[in-house]
Design an enzyme around this catalytic site. Structure first.
Site, PDB file in Angstrom:
ATOM      1  N   LYS A   1     -14.825 -12.722   5.327  1.00  0.00           N
ATOM      2  CA  LYS A   1     -13.515 -12.200   4.901  1.00  0.00           C
ATOM      3  C   LYS A   1     -12.441 -12.996   5.612  1.00  0.00           C
ATOM      4  O   LYS A   1     -12.685 -13.547   6.701  1.00  0.00           O
ATOM      5  CB  LYS A   1     -13.394 -10.724   5.298  1.00  0.00           C
ATOM      6  CG  LYS A   1     -12.411  -9.946   4.467  1.00  0.00           C
ATOM      7  CD  LYS A   1     -13.010  -9.578   3.127  1.00  0.00           C
ATOM      8  CE  LYS A   1     -12.102  -8.771   2.257  1.00  0.00           C
ATOM      9  NZ  LYS A   1     -12.786  -8.313   1.038  1.00  0.00           N
TER      10      LYS A   1
ATOM     11  N   GLY B   1      -4.949   0.999 -11.358  1.00  0.00           N
ATOM     12  CA  GLY B   1      -4.732  -0.439 -11.226  1.00  0.00           C
ATOM     13  C   GLY B   1      -5.880  -1.179 -11.881  1.00  0.00           C
ATOM     14  O   GLY B   1      -6.457  -0.706 -12.873  1.00  0.00           O
ATOM     15  N   ASN B   2      -6.253  -2.324 -11.310  1.00  0.00           N
ATOM     16  CA  ASN B   2      -7.315  -3.126 -11.916  1.00  0.00           C
ATOM     17  C   ASN B   2      -8.606  -2.303 -12.082  1.00  0.00           C
ATOM     18  O   ASN B   2      -9.174  -2.231 -13.166  1.00  0.00           O
ATOM     19  CB  ASN B   2      -7.564  -4.365 -11.042  1.00  0.00           C
ATOM     20  CG  ASN B   2      -8.662  -5.237 -11.614  1.00  0.00           C
ATOM     21  OD1 ASN B   2      -9.809  -4.813 -11.689  1.00  0.00           O
ATOM     22  ND2 ASN B   2      -8.317  -6.429 -12.047  1.00  0.00           N
ATOM     23  N   ALA B   3      -9.041  -1.656 -11.010  1.00  0.00           N
ATOM     24  CA  ALA B   3     -10.309  -0.925 -11.071  1.00  0.00           C
ATOM     25  C   ALA B   3     -10.183   0.320 -11.957  1.00  0.00           C
ATOM     26  O   ALA B   3     -10.996   0.536 -12.868  1.00  0.00           O
ATOM     27  CB  ALA B   3     -10.749  -0.560  -9.658  1.00  0.00           C
ATOM     28  N   GLY B   4      -9.169   1.157 -11.712  1.00  0.00           N
ATOM     29  CA  GLY B   4      -9.054   2.444 -12.406  1.00  0.00           C
ATOM     30  C   GLY B   4      -8.762   2.312 -13.885  1.00  0.00           C
ATOM     31  O   GLY B   4      -9.345   3.022 -14.711  1.00  0.00           O
TER      32      GLY B   4
ATOM     33  N   GLY C   1      -6.121   6.480  -9.358  1.00  0.00           N
ATOM     34  CA  GLY C   1      -5.713   5.060  -9.295  1.00  0.00           C
ATOM     35  C   GLY C   1      -5.776   4.462 -10.686  1.00  0.00           C
ATOM     36  O   GLY C   1      -6.771   4.649 -11.411  1.00  0.00           O
TER      37      GLY C   1
HETATM   38  P1  NAD Z   1      -4.590  -2.170  -7.645  1.00  0.00           P
HETATM   39  O1  NAD Z   1      -3.517  -2.469  -6.665  1.00  0.00           O
HETATM   40  O2  NAD Z   1      -4.670  -2.934  -8.917  1.00  0.00           O
HETATM   41  O3  NAD Z   1      -4.496  -0.602  -8.045  1.00  0.00           O
HETATM   42  C1  NAD Z   1      -4.403   0.424  -7.112  1.00  0.00           C
HETATM   43  C2  NAD Z   1      -3.965   1.689  -7.846  1.00  0.00           C
HETATM   44  O4  NAD Z   1      -3.959   2.782  -6.918  1.00  0.00           O
HETATM   45  C3  NAD Z   1      -2.541   1.604  -8.408  1.00  0.00           C
HETATM   46  O5  NAD Z   1      -2.522   2.201  -9.678  1.00  0.00           O
HETATM   47  C4  NAD Z   1      -1.738   2.441  -7.427  1.00  0.00           C
HETATM   48  O6  NAD Z   1      -0.576   3.024  -8.004  1.00  0.00           O
HETATM   49  C5  NAD Z   1      -2.761   3.504  -7.081  1.00  0.00           C
HETATM   50  N1  NAD Z   1      -2.410   4.269  -5.881  1.00  0.00           N
HETATM   51  C6  NAD Z   1      -1.840   3.834  -4.743  1.00  0.00           C
HETATM   52  N2  NAD Z   1      -1.629   4.885  -3.909  1.00  0.00           N
HETATM   53  C7  NAD Z   1      -2.093   5.977  -4.552  1.00  0.00           C
HETATM   54  C8  NAD Z   1      -2.155   7.358  -4.221  1.00  0.00           C
HETATM   55  N3  NAD Z   1      -1.674   7.815  -3.069  1.00  0.00           N
HETATM   56  N4  NAD Z   1      -2.719   8.191  -5.123  1.00  0.00           N
HETATM   57  C9  NAD Z   1      -3.190   7.745  -6.295  1.00  0.00           C
HETATM   58  N5  NAD Z   1      -3.141   6.461  -6.665  1.00  0.00           N
HETATM   59  C10 NAD Z   1      -2.599   5.588  -5.799  1.00  0.00           C
HETATM   60  O7  NAD Z   1      -5.945  -2.250  -6.821  1.00  0.00           O
HETATM   61  P2  NAD Z   1      -7.415  -2.412  -7.403  1.00  0.00           P
HETATM   62  O8  NAD Z   1      -7.771  -3.849  -7.427  1.00  0.00           O
HETATM   63  O9  NAD Z   1      -7.582  -1.580  -8.612  1.00  0.00           O
HETATM   64  O10 NAD Z   1      -8.250  -1.762  -6.192  1.00  0.00           O
HETATM   65  C11 NAD Z   1      -8.373  -0.362  -6.047  1.00  0.00           C
HETATM   66  C12 NAD Z   1      -9.501  -0.061  -5.084  1.00  0.00           C
HETATM   67  O11 NAD Z   1     -10.681  -0.687  -5.554  1.00  0.00           O
HETATM   68  C13 NAD Z   1      -9.266  -0.594  -3.666  1.00  0.00           C
HETATM   69  O12 NAD Z   1      -9.885   0.284  -2.749  1.00  0.00           O
HETATM   70  C14 NAD Z   1      -9.998  -1.915  -3.683  1.00  0.00           C
HETATM   71  O13 NAD Z   1     -10.386  -2.331  -2.381  1.00  0.00           O
HETATM   72  C15 NAD Z   1     -11.194  -1.533  -4.539  1.00  0.00           C
HETATM   73  N6  NAD Z   1     -11.859  -2.719  -5.101  1.00  0.00           N
HETATM   74  C16 NAD Z   1     -11.251  -3.457  -6.089  1.00  0.00           C
HETATM   75  C17 NAD Z   1     -11.899  -4.584  -6.571  1.00  0.00           C
HETATM   76  C18 NAD Z   1     -11.301  -5.396  -7.686  1.00  0.00           C
HETATM   77  O14 NAD Z   1     -11.983  -6.323  -8.171  1.00  0.00           O
HETATM   78  N7  NAD Z   1     -10.089  -5.108  -8.149  1.00  0.00           N
HETATM   79  C19 NAD Z   1     -13.160  -4.960  -6.065  1.00  0.00           C
HETATM   80  C20 NAD Z   1     -13.759  -4.180  -5.074  1.00  0.00           C
HETATM   81  C21 NAD Z   1     -13.091  -3.052  -4.602  1.00  0.00           C
END
Ligand code: NAD
Length: 417
Positions: free
Chosen positions: A103, A217-220, A215
């Site tokens: 990392k 974002g990308n994952a949700g 959430g």
């Molecule tokens: P992102 O920034 O695209 O999305 C995060 C989402 O969480 C946003 O919609 C944001 O508004 C929401 N959020 C923030 N605070 C919040 C709260 N208090 N209550 C509810 N929602 C809230 O991030 P992402 O890439 O989707 O990552 C989300 C999680 O998934 C993280 O823990 C990240 O480490 C994990 N993850 C992501 C990936 C990936 O490929 N994107 C890979 C492994 C793990």
């Protein structure tokens, strides 16, 4: 409160005790094998020079080159980077891809940098670490506040320093520079494949099931899309940092995405009731998908969770105490470093394509991702049943055993006199 690295070490300690790891192996796995600390002078737009701190941690490479993201964050610390590098080691091992864990991080606030300053910082960081990384050594990727564009600048700088093409040095590149198809939804897709397997074990029909997602974002957002398109699961609630919305008859992903694009949040979506993020976690649904933050399921609310399965796309959403409570209540958790390993798995496919000067079709990516995630889920499930432990500990047992065996086979550890 425990630091992330202390948490990572205590999780390893628990697995090491159950695996009866010899103490030399255990000690080796408790610490990173290599840490690089750098200072990066960057010429700012006003002609002054600002000096940034950066890190790259190579936790363990017994199973293959290190792999792990690079974060640009104002509160980045070496402690967090070490913990994340350890978790990457267990993540690549649990899905059995031939990589180790690493990392990186730079202490900076990208929101306060101009685009040119961000480019100079990205290239400056690469100049400092170029001789420690490479397709056969350690392969960074984007993470918090780093993007495919940052990866493109770093690739270019790396190739300028080494004087040769080295696309496999970084993953999640733009498609035009050797990125892989299928990376955009790989994390959610991999998680959905593990959810399908969990549902099969539990006799849960996902076509008749309901889900809530924290959430968007990308994952949700991709989880919402895939729950609908792959399984026809009814997603009744989603949320982001500004609030949560609930409709017991289901939320249409396209309409919610358009609303978020226009208004900056899912909150206020017409035809849905507004609820709090805490309420969302406690809804009576079959599937809960935490996809935002760490530490949202704790001792405080674990006894109120009503989902049958929790698919952890977020990193660290469940506290260790909550894990035990959920296990005792018969709620199945698909632990983060298994559930969200689809992203690193498709990054690995990108490395394979780059090494072979190839480009795979999307169907091939999905097929191989499914095979990888399904095999990993089933191995963890079998260990959970056999050892009568909660799923996260079972995933640790699978991963740590693999890394320990690789270290021993290399002769790094083990009693040989
Ligand atoms: P992102 O920034 O695209 O999305 C995060 C989402 O969480 C946003 O919609 C944001 O508004 C929401 N959020 C923030 N605070 C919040 C709260 N208090 N209550 C509810 N929602 C809230 O991030 P992402 O890439 O989707 O990552 C989300 C999680 O998934 C993280 O823990 C990240 O480490 C994990 N993850 C992501 C990936 C990936 O490929 N994107 C890979 C492994 C793990």
């Amino acid at each position: 409160m425990s630091t992330p690295y202390a948490t990572a070490q205590s999780q390893l300690d628990e697995a090491a005790a159950l695996l009866k790891l010899p103490s030399d192996v255990h000690q080796l796995l408790r610490e990173p094998m290599l840490e690089v600390h750098v200072r990066i002078p960057v010429r700012m737009d006003d002609c002054s020079v600002k000096v940034f701190s950066g890190y790259r941690v190579q936790y363990n490479n017994a199973r293959g080159p290190c792999k792990g993201g690079l974060r640009f964050h104002p509160e980045e610390t070496i402690d967090t980077v070490r913990a994340l590098a350890a978790w990457m080691t267990w993540k690549t091992a649990v899905v059995d891809i031939p990589l180790g864990g690493g990392k990186g991080g730079v202490v900076c606030n990208p929101k306060e940098l101009s685009e040119l300053e961000l480019e100079r910082l990205s290239r400056g960081y690469m100049r400092k670490i170029a001789h420690f990384i490479g397709p056969d050594l350690d392969v960074p990727a984007p993470d918090v506040y780093t993007t495919p564009q940052v990866m493109a600048w770093m690739l270019d700088e790396y190739e300028a320093i080494t004087g040769r093409s080295g696309k496999g040095v970084i993953t999640v590149k733009p498609l035009e520079l050797g990125g892989s198809p299928g990376r955009h939804d790989a994390t959610a897709r991999g998680g959905m494949y593990t959810l399908r397997e969990a549902a099969n074990k539990l006799g849960l029909d996902l076509g008749q099931a309901t889900a809530a997602i924290q959430g968007f974002g990308n994952a949700g957002m991709h989880a919402h899309e895939l729950l609908s398109s792959l399984f026809r699961t009814t997603v009744v609630a989603v949320s982001d940092s500004k609030g949560a919305i609930y409709n017991p008859t289901g939320l249409d992903v396209k309409a919610v995405s358009e609303h978020k694009l226009a208004r900056g949040s899912v909150a206020g979506f017409p035809g849905a009731k507004s609820i709090s993020n805490e309420d969302l976690l406690e809804l009576e649904v079959d599937v809960l998908v935490p996809s935002a933050l760490e530490n949202v399921i704790t001792n405080e609310n674990a006894h109120k969770i009503r989902a049958k399965v929790i698919a952890e796309l977020a990193n660290g959403p469940t506290s260790p105490e909550a894990d035990q409570v959920l296990h005792e209540r018969g709620i199945v958790v698909i632990p983060d470093f298994l559930c969200n390993a689809g992203g690193v798995t498709v990054s690995y496919f990108e490395q394979v394509q780059n090494g072979g000067m190839d480009r795979w079709k999307l169907e091939m990516i999905h097929k191989r991702l499914d095979e990888t995630m399904t095999a990993a889920f089933n191995e963890v499930w079998e260990t959970r049943e056999r050892m009568q432990v909660h799923s996260r500990l079972a995933a640790y047992l699978v991963a740590v055993r693999r890394v320990a065996e690789a270290c021993t086979l290399r002769g790094w550890v083990g009693h040989r006199c």
